[in-house]
Design a protein around this motif. Structure first.
Motif, PDB file in Angstrom:
ATOM      1  N   LEU A 247       0.828  -1.210   0.000  1.00 53.20           N
ATOM      2  CA  LEU A 247       0.000   0.000   0.000  1.00 53.20           C
ATOM      3  C   LEU A 247       0.860   1.257   0.000  1.00 53.20           C
ATOM      4  CD1 LEU A 247      -2.814  -1.086   2.505  1.00 53.20           C
ATOM      5  CD2 LEU A 247      -3.028  -0.763   0.032  1.00 53.20           C
ATOM      6  N   ASP A 248       1.941   1.225   0.798  1.00 54.29           N
ATOM      7  CA  ASP A 248       2.845   2.379   0.789  1.00 54.29           C
ATOM      8  C   ASP A 248       3.432   2.592  -0.589  1.00 54.29           C
ATOM      9  OD1 ASP A 248       2.303   2.675   3.469  1.00 54.29           O
ATOM     10  OD2 ASP A 248       4.053   1.509   4.124  1.00 54.29           O
ATOM     11  N   HIS A 249       3.854   1.492  -1.218  1.00 54.01           N
ATOM     12  CA  HIS A 249       4.416   1.587  -2.566  1.00 54.01           C
ATOM     13  C   HIS A 249       3.350   2.070  -3.546  1.00 54.01           C
ATOM     14  CE1 HIS A 249       7.111   0.793  -5.832  1.00 54.01           C
ATOM     15  NE2 HIS A 249       6.236  -0.064  -6.403  1.00 54.01           N
ATOM     16  N   MET A 250       2.076   1.657  -3.334  1.00 52.27           N
ATOM     17  CA  MET A 250       0.996   2.080  -4.215  1.00 52.27           C
ATOM     18  C   MET A 250       0.759   3.581  -4.098  1.00 52.27           C
ATOM     19  SD  MET A 250      -2.895   0.641  -4.411  1.00 52.27           S
ATOM     20  CE  MET A 250      -2.294  -0.995  -4.801  1.00 52.27           C
ATOM     21  N   ASP A 251       0.868   4.123  -2.889  1.00 49.44           N
ATOM     22  CA  ASP A 251       0.717   5.578  -2.733  1.00 49.44           C
ATOM     23  C   ASP A 251       1.762   6.325  -3.543  1.00 49.44           C
ATOM     24  OD1 ASP A 251      -1.436   5.196  -1.062  1.00 49.44           O
ATOM     25  OD2 ASP A 251      -0.205   5.194   0.774  1.00 49.44           O
ATOM     26  N   GLN A 252       2.981   5.793  -3.505  1.00 50.12           N
ATOM     27  CA  GLN A 252       4.034   6.413  -4.298  1.00 50.12           C
ATOM     28  C   GLN A 252       3.703   6.331  -5.787  1.00 50.12           C
ATOM     29  OE1 GLN A 252       7.671   4.541  -3.190  1.00 50.12           O
ATOM     30  NE2 GLN A 252       7.609   5.251  -1.037  1.00 50.12           N
ATOM     31  N   LEU A 253       3.222   5.184  -6.200  1.00 44.60           N
ATOM     32  CA  LEU A 253       2.888   5.009  -7.615  1.00 44.60           C
ATOM     33  C   LEU A 253       1.735   5.914  -8.023  1.00 44.60           C
ATOM     34  CD1 LEU A 253       3.143   1.120  -7.975  1.00 44.60           C
ATOM     35  CD2 LEU A 253       4.749   2.828  -8.831  1.00 44.60           C
ATOM     36  N   GLN A 254       0.774   6.141  -7.144  1.00 43.76           N
ATOM     37  CA  GLN A 254      -0.348   7.008  -7.478  1.00 43.76           C
ATOM     38  C   GLN A 254       0.110   8.456  -7.693  1.00 43.76           C
ATOM     39  OE1 GLN A 254      -3.233   6.519  -4.399  1.00 43.76           O
ATOM     40  NE2 GLN A 254      -4.129   4.639  -5.318  1.00 43.76           N
TER      41      GLN A 254
END
Length: 384
Positions: A247-254
């Motif tokens: 999820l943390d990595h997904m926030d970065q990707l968003q």
């Protein structure tokens, strides 16, 4: 003693249990002459159902059981065994098997259970004597005979009462037998039900044993499922950790995707302008192609028109030649018609010719044998 090899069915039943009125013997002689065949006549009443092993025997008077027969013959079955009316039957005893003494005998009808169903009056086997022809009795003998008749009548009445009592006893015994048979049937039914219940009990025992084994298997499976749940729980915790990281990595990707979307939006505006320019160029190209196609069609039409004109000139020349030829043929045809008319006037068959239909003259402007170029002209395409 009988001519058959089979022994008839007999029993040790005493006379008190017999039914003498179900079969009635008819035309029984007082005596039969030895050395001759004897015919026994009897009537089957509606109270008896004849069967295949019924028989008629000759018994010496004073017999106690049906085993004491002297000779016998199998009783023939009537055509309708279950008839509701009386049936007349007869049997012939051969002389060879008949008694040779002068004792008293009687016919008896025995069913296949060995029970007596009818008995005849007594008779003898002896030669005819003068005493049988003429009998002279005195007054005392007559009185004695009358007294004997009274006694016999009284005994007969007593026997009838005894027979009625025996018949009632027989009915009671039959009812008791019927009840006994019903009890036996009930007992058999209970036995059958008991056997069925025992089979069901055995089946239930087997089912119980199977269920216990299945319960043991279920407990082992439950233990195995608990272990699997523990493993799944540990896997879940591990996956939750990985999910948090993802999820943390997904926030970065968003955040990166938002930047990319802005760039894509700028590029889409540029692409839209280029698309409009491309559509304008395509429209100009299409108009140029249509212009070139129209010019090519015009050139093809000019060529076709010139070809049609040339073909028309050729056909016009051929038509002129055909008209000239038609003029010549028409002149020759007119000459032939005049010549034919003159020939008819002088022909010896003019009468017959007049009866026939006249030959029609060719149409004006036509030929007698047709235009030789007509078919060719019709096949050619129309030229304006």
């Amino acid at each position: 003693m009988d001519e058959t090899a089979d022994e008839p069915p007999t029993s040790a039943v005493l006379l008190d249990n017999c039914h003498f009125s179900q079969v009635i013997f008819n035309n029984v002689e007082k005596f039969y002459v030895p050395g001759g065949d004897v015919t026994c006549y009897y009537t089957l009443t509606q109270n008896i159902i004849p069967r295949g092993k019924d028989w008629v025997g000759i018994f010496r008077v004073g017999w106690k059981t049906t085993r004491e027969y002297y000779t016998f013959m199998w009783a023939p079955l009537p055509d309708d065994v279950h008839s509701d009316t009386t049936v007349q039957q007869q049997i012939q005893f051969k002389a060879y098997y008949l008694p040779k003494d002068d004792e008293y005998y009687q016919f008896c009808y025995i069913d296949q259970d060995g029970v007596v169903r009818g008995a005849s009056v007594p008779f003898q086997f002896r030669a005819e004597t003068e005493d049988d022809i003429l009998v002279v009795t005195t007054q005392g003998e007559v009185e004695e005979i009358e007294l004997q008749n009274k006694n016999l009548h009284k005994e007969n009445e007593e026997l009838k009462a005894s027979c009625a009592s025996l018949q009632q006893q027989n009915i009671d015994l039959q009812e008791d037998l019927k009840k006994t048979q019903e009890l036996q049937n009930s007992l058999e039914s209970l036995r059958s039900n008991t056997e069925t219940l025992e089979l069901e009990l055995n089946a239930l025992k087997k089912e119980n044993k199977r269920l216990k084994e299945l319960d043991d298997c279920r407990e082992a499976e439950l233990h195995q499922l608990k272990e699997q749940i523990q493993n799944v729980t540990s896997d879940k915790e591990r996956l939750e950790t990985r999910l948090k990281t993802a999820l943390d990595h997904m926030d970065q990707l968003q955040s990166q995707v938002l930047n990319y979307e802005k760039e894509v939006e700028n590029l889409s505006h540029i692409d839209h302008d280029k698309t409009e320019q491309l559509e304008s160029l395509k429209e100009e190209n299409r108009q140029l192609r249509m212009t070139r196609t129209q010019q090519q069609q015009n050139r093809d039409l000019m060529k076709e028109l010139e070809e049609q004109k040339r073909l028309f000139q050729i056909l016009q020349a051929k038509k002129n030649e055909a008209d000239e030829e038609n003029q010549k043929l028409r002149k020759e045809n007119d000459g032939l018609l005049r010549h034919l008319s003159q020939a008819r006037e002088f022909s010896p068959f003019s009468v017959v010719s007049q009866a026939q239909a006249p030959i029609p003259a060719p149409e004006v402007g036509g030929l007698l044998f047709g235009n030789p170029y007509c078919a060719f002209y019709k096949e050619m395409p129309h030229v304006r």
